[in-house]
Design a protein around this motif. Sequence first.
Motif, PDB file in Angstrom:
ATOM      1  N   PHE A   6      52.508  -0.684  82.904  1.00  0.00           N
ATOM      2  CA  PHE A   6      51.122   0.676  82.947  1.00  0.00           C
ATOM      3  C   PHE A   6      49.949  -0.308  82.029  1.00  0.00           C
ATOM      4  CE2 PHE A   6      53.144   2.845  80.298  1.00  0.00           C
ATOM      5  CZ  PHE A   6      52.574   3.301  79.188  1.00  0.00           C
ATOM      6  N   ASP A   7      49.173   0.233  82.092  1.00  0.00           N
ATOM      7  CA  ASP A   7      47.846  -0.182  81.077  1.00  0.00           C
ATOM      8  C   ASP A   7      47.851   1.242  79.928  1.00  0.00           C
ATOM      9  OD1 ASP A   7      45.822  -0.415  80.049  1.00  0.00           O
ATOM     10  OD2 ASP A   7      44.549  -0.588  81.307  1.00  0.00           O
ATOM     11  N   SER A   8      47.674   0.734  79.081  1.00  0.00           N
ATOM     12  CA  SER A   8      47.998   1.715  77.236  1.00  0.00           C
ATOM     13  C   SER A   8      46.727   2.187  77.870  1.00  0.00           C
ATOM     14  CB  SER A   8      48.514   1.148  76.759  1.00  0.00           C
ATOM     15  OG  SER A   8      48.480  -0.075  76.220  1.00  0.00           O
ATOM     16  N   LYS A   9      45.936   0.876  77.904  1.00  0.00           N
ATOM     17  CA  LYS A   9      44.114   1.319  77.554  1.00  0.00           C
ATOM     18  C   LYS A   9      43.454   2.533  77.954  1.00  0.00           C
ATOM     19  CE  LYS A   9      44.505  -1.916  73.927  1.00  0.00           C
ATOM     20  NZ  LYS A   9      45.531  -1.536  72.415  1.00  0.00           N
ATOM     21  N   ALA A  10      44.069   2.597  79.433  1.00  0.00           N
ATOM     22  CA  ALA A  10      43.232   3.528  80.558  1.00  0.00           C
ATOM     23  C   ALA A  10      42.579   4.335  80.016  1.00  0.00           C
ATOM     24  CB  ALA A  10      43.990   3.282  82.248  1.00  0.00           C
ATOM     25  N   THR A  11      41.264   5.054  80.800  1.00  0.00           N
ATOM     26  CA  THR A  11      41.264   6.525  80.107  1.00  0.00           C
ATOM     27  C   THR A  11      42.009   7.155  80.283  1.00  0.00           C
ATOM     28  OG1 THR A  11      40.198   6.763  82.318  1.00  0.00           O
ATOM     29  CG2 THR A  11      38.953   5.800  80.670  1.00  0.00           C
ATOM     30  N   LYS A  12      42.081   8.439  79.652  1.00  0.00           N
ATOM     31  CA  LYS A  12      43.051   9.631  79.786  1.00  0.00           C
ATOM     32  C   LYS A  12      42.891  10.317  81.189  1.00  0.00           C
ATOM     33  CE  LYS A  12      45.299   8.858  75.979  1.00  0.00           C
ATOM     34  NZ  LYS A  12      46.611   8.216  76.087  1.00  0.00           N
ATOM     35  N   GLN A  13      43.314  11.371  81.791  1.00  0.00           N
ATOM     36  CA  GLN A  13      42.727  11.647  82.719  1.00  0.00           C
ATOM     37  C   GLN A  13      43.580  13.259  82.147  1.00  0.00           C
ATOM     38  OE1 GLN A  13      44.095  10.551  86.703  1.00  0.00           O
ATOM     39  NE2 GLN A  13      43.976  12.459  87.251  1.00  0.00           N
ATOM     40  N   THR A  14      42.619  14.150  82.276  1.00  0.00           N
ATOM     41  CA  THR A  14      43.229  15.800  81.847  1.00  0.00           C
ATOM     42  C   THR A  14      44.342  16.113  83.363  1.00  0.00           C
ATOM     43  OG1 THR A  14      40.830  16.615  80.971  1.00  0.00           O
ATOM     44  CG2 THR A  14      42.703  17.780  81.835  1.00  0.00           C
ATOM     45  N   VAL A  15      45.382  17.113  83.330  1.00  0.00           N
ATOM     46  CA  VAL A  15      46.118  17.009  84.593  1.00  0.00           C
ATOM     47  C   VAL A  15      46.127  18.565  83.704  1.00  0.00           C
ATOM     48  CG1 VAL A  15      46.579  14.792  85.261  1.00  0.00           C
ATOM     49  CG2 VAL A  15      48.529  16.160  83.148  1.00  0.00           C
ATOM     50  N   SER A  16      47.652  19.383  84.666  1.00  0.00           N
ATOM     51  CA  SER A  16      47.031  20.716  84.394  1.00  0.00           C
ATOM     52  C   SER A  16      49.570  20.473  84.554  1.00  0.00           C
ATOM     53  CB  SER A  16      47.654  21.169  85.385  1.00  0.00           C
ATOM     54  OG  SER A  16      47.733  22.527  85.595  1.00  0.00           O
ATOM     55  N   ILE A  17      50.161  20.834  83.875  1.00  0.00           N
ATOM     56  CA  ILE A  17      50.945  20.977  83.628  1.00  0.00           C
ATOM     57  C   ILE A  17      51.882  22.519  83.158  1.00  0.00           C
ATOM     58  CG2 ILE A  17      51.721  18.681  83.608  1.00  0.00           C
ATOM     59  CD1 ILE A  17      52.481  18.858  80.561  1.00  0.00           C
ATOM     60  N   THR A  18      52.924  22.598  83.829  1.00  0.00           N
ATOM     61  CA  THR A  18      53.605  23.932  83.331  1.00  0.00           C
ATOM     62  C   THR A  18      54.677  23.623  82.588  1.00  0.00           C
ATOM     63  OG1 THR A  18      53.049  25.016  85.806  1.00  0.00           O
ATOM     64  CG2 THR A  18      54.738  26.247  84.519  1.00  0.00           C
ATOM     65  N   SER A  35      50.834  16.392  74.734  1.00  0.00           N
ATOM     66  CA  SER A  35      49.670  15.412  75.443  1.00  0.00           C
ATOM     67  C   SER A  35      50.984  14.589  75.314  1.00  0.00           C
ATOM     68  CB  SER A  35      48.497  15.223  74.730  1.00  0.00           C
ATOM     69  OG  SER A  35      47.343  16.748  75.561  1.00  0.00           O
ATOM     70  N   ARG A  36      50.777  13.848  73.585  1.00  0.00           N
ATOM     71  CA  ARG A  36      51.321  12.700  73.158  1.00  0.00           C
ATOM     72  C   ARG A  36      52.922  12.218  74.180  1.00  0.00           C
ATOM     73  NH1 ARG A  36      50.800  11.312  66.851  1.00  0.00           N
ATOM     74  NH2 ARG A  36      48.687  11.011  67.862  1.00  0.00           N
ATOM     75  N   VAL A  37      53.707  13.443  73.648  1.00  0.00           N
ATOM     76  CA  VAL A  37      54.815  13.673  74.208  1.00  0.00           C
ATOM     77  C   VAL A  37      55.477  13.411  75.689  1.00  0.00           C
ATOM     78  CG1 VAL A  37      57.317  14.676  74.093  1.00  0.00           C
ATOM     79  CG2 VAL A  37      55.755  15.150  71.731  1.00  0.00           C
ATOM     80  N   ALA A  38      54.036  13.926  75.778  1.00  0.00           N
ATOM     81  CA  ALA A  38      54.480  14.186  77.419  1.00  0.00           C
ATOM     82  C   ALA A  38      53.935  12.754  78.182  1.00  0.00           C
ATOM     83  CB  ALA A  38      53.258  14.914  78.205  1.00  0.00           C
ATOM     84  N   GLU A  39      53.367  11.950  77.759  1.00  0.00           N
ATOM     85  CA  GLU A  39      53.084  10.700  78.227  1.00  0.00           C
ATOM     86  C   GLU A  39      53.961   9.693  77.759  1.00  0.00           C
ATOM     87  OE1 GLU A  39      49.956   7.276  76.254  1.00  0.00           O
ATOM     88  OE2 GLU A  39      48.626   9.195  77.553  1.00  0.00           O
TER      89      GLU A  39
END
Length: 91
Positions: A6-18, A35-39
């Motif tokens: 995947f493109d590690s330089k792609a823009t960040k996207q806000t998402v919702s997780i539970t 966020s870093r751990v999830a990514e």
Amino acid sequence: MRDPLFDSKATKQTVSITLNSDLYAKAKAAGINTSRVAEEALASKYAELSREVLLAELRQDLAAVESYAEEHGSFADLVRKHYARDDESGR
């Protein structure tokens, strides 16, 4: 060289997780960047799944090669026969 998954330089996207609220609160208090751990976890899981898909494709392709070789003989044997004929004819 392999292409990255995947493109590690792609823009960040806000998402919702539970998440478990107690776990999240404790992780946040401990200074864990969720966020870093999830990514990192998603990247690891995606790499694992990509490997599984690749292995399945390789197994399928190897089965096709084996099936062809059983029916028609191996490519290596064909090449050996070709060059043996050349040697016999003096080429």
